[in-house]
Design a protein around this motif. Structure first.
Motif, short mmCIF file in Angstrom:
data_model
loop_
_atom_site.label_atom_id
_atom_site.label_comp_id
_atom_site.label_asym_id
_atom_site.label_seq_id
_atom_site.Cartn_x
_atom_site.Cartn_y
_atom_site.Cartn_z
N ARG A 1 36.91 37.06 33.63
CA ARG A 1 38.32 37.08 33.00
C ARG A 1 39.52 37.78 34.21
O ARG A 1 40.44 37.45 33.93
CB ARG A 1 38.35 37.73 31.70
N ASP A 2 38.74 38.84 34.96
CA ASP A 2 39.71 39.29 36.05
C ASP A 2 39.97 38.77 37.17
O ASP A 2 40.66 39.21 38.01
CB ASP A 2 39.13 40.92 36.00
N SER A 3 39.40 37.46 37.42
CA SER A 3 39.60 36.87 38.65
C SER A 3 41.10 36.19 38.62
O SER A 3 41.66 35.81 38.02
CB SER A 3 38.73 35.60 38.80
N PRO A 4 41.51 36.70 39.67
CA PRO A 4 43.02 36.18 40.17
C PRO A 4 43.08 34.72 40.15
O PRO A 4 44.18 34.06 39.96
CB PRO A 4 43.32 36.56 41.43
N TRP B 1 42.59 32.67 37.78
CA TRP B 1 43.06 31.97 36.43
C TRP B 1 44.64 32.09 36.62
O TRP B 1 45.13 31.05 36.07
CB TRP B 1 42.86 33.21 35.60
#
Length: 334
Positions: free
Chosen positions: A285-288, A290
């Motif tokens: 969920r914290d991947s850039p 997205w």
């Protein structure tokens, strides 16, 4: 008395395929068992397994459901296991090399979803080419922002160059689409033909990839994950692309060095990316990735289609007939 041939499959596949399997095996005595039925260690193991899409479910290589783990447990304890047929075109889940090391044949469903994946990759390319991420952001902002003016107008696709890595069923299907759109095609493949071109398509080997990257408006990955392709698209490869080039990945996430990709996208060196696969799945969920404005993310679903199950089942049944006749199995991993 010879024990029945035991075939492991999901409850849904058992219900759907029981008559067809009986037709293939004829007078041979067999049992169709589910992982739940085969869970008892006192029960005999299985001889054949069919890993259909519903068996893997929402699991990934990195996060496995309890149902899939139970299925794998039966495979691991079945000493008489001879071959496993899987629904995917790739066999890079860790259990498959493990089974092959035991002498178990692992057969893929290569080609079953190739047309669907090729269509999805084309859709990603067209969406980036026509700047759909930008247009959809304007839609969400309720902003009328037509792509007019020299700086905004999308480039014509005809005459652009696509470097396509992989020339299996997916690559060949996608290549046909791209040529219809007028793109020049450079294919990077494992086994080169004698001629440098084949049907008007330029062909190069993997070691020659750095020499063709500076020509790529589009770098498209449709190759299997192998020791040769793991980390193939690294910082150096991305830097070799011309400014504004775009990446399409419907291969495996590990083919791309993800931090280098994120850096190239943030810096604006890459014009955009369509990504269906990632180094770790599910994508964190914290991947850039997205939220980068020039990136389209899909959850490893490029090959999903309502016709895939039938095509995979047909391949399994065809291989079962070959196995019954003592013939070599198709799409067996070497």
């Amino acid at each position: 008395m010879t024990r029945p041939l035991r075939i492991l499959l999901s409850p849904q596949a058992r219900q759907a395929l029981a008559p067809a399997i009986a037709g293939v095996l004829g007078d041979r005595v067999f049992e169709l068992v589910t992982a739940e039925q085969a869970a008892d260690p006192a029960q005999a193991g299985v001889d054949i397994a069919f890993v259909s899409r519903d068996v893997t479910g929402l699991s990934t290589k990195h996060v496995l459901t309890e149902e899939l783990l139970a299925f794998y447990a039966v495979l691991r304890r079945s000493e008489a296991l001879q071959w496993v047929h899987i629904h995917s075109a790739g066999a890079d889940r860790p259990i498959y090399p493990e089974l092959r090391a035991r002498g178990v044949s692992v057969c893929t469903s290569s080609g079953a979803n190739a047309e669907v994946v090729a269509q999805t990759a084309l859709a990603g390319l067209l969406a980036l080419a026509r700047r759909f991420p930008q247009l959809m952001a304007a839609q969400q902002a309720r902003t009328w922002a037509p792509l007019v003016g020299e700086a905004q107008a999308p480039r014509d696709l005809a005459g652009q160059t696509a470097v396509l890595v992989g020339w299996g069923p997916i690559g060949q299907g996608l290549g046909a689409f791209l040529r219809l759109l007028g793109l020049k095609l450079v294919v990077v493949r494992q086994n080169l033909p004698r001629a440098a071109t084949e049907a008007g398509v330029e062909m190069v080997s993997f070691p020659a990839l750095p020499t063709v990257l500076p020509r790529a408006d589009w770098l498209i990955l449709a190759c299997p994950l192998t020791p040769q392709t793991r980390g193939l698209v690294n910082q150096e490869a991305l830097a070799a692309l011309p400014p504004g080039a775009c990446l399409i990945n419907v291969a495996r996430g590990e083919v791309v060095v993800e931090p280098a990709l994120i850096e190239a996208l943030r810096a604006g060196h890459l014009g955009g990316a369509y990504l269906d696969v990632f180094e770790h799945e599910p994508l964190g969920r914290d991947s850039p990735l997205w939220t980068l404005p020039n990136v389209i993310v899909t959850p490893h679903s490029a090959g999903h289609s309502d016709g895939n199950h039938r095509r995979v089942c047909d391949l399994f049944l065809a291989n079962l007939a070959r196995w019954q006749a003592g013939q070599p199995l198709q799409h067996s991993i070497p």
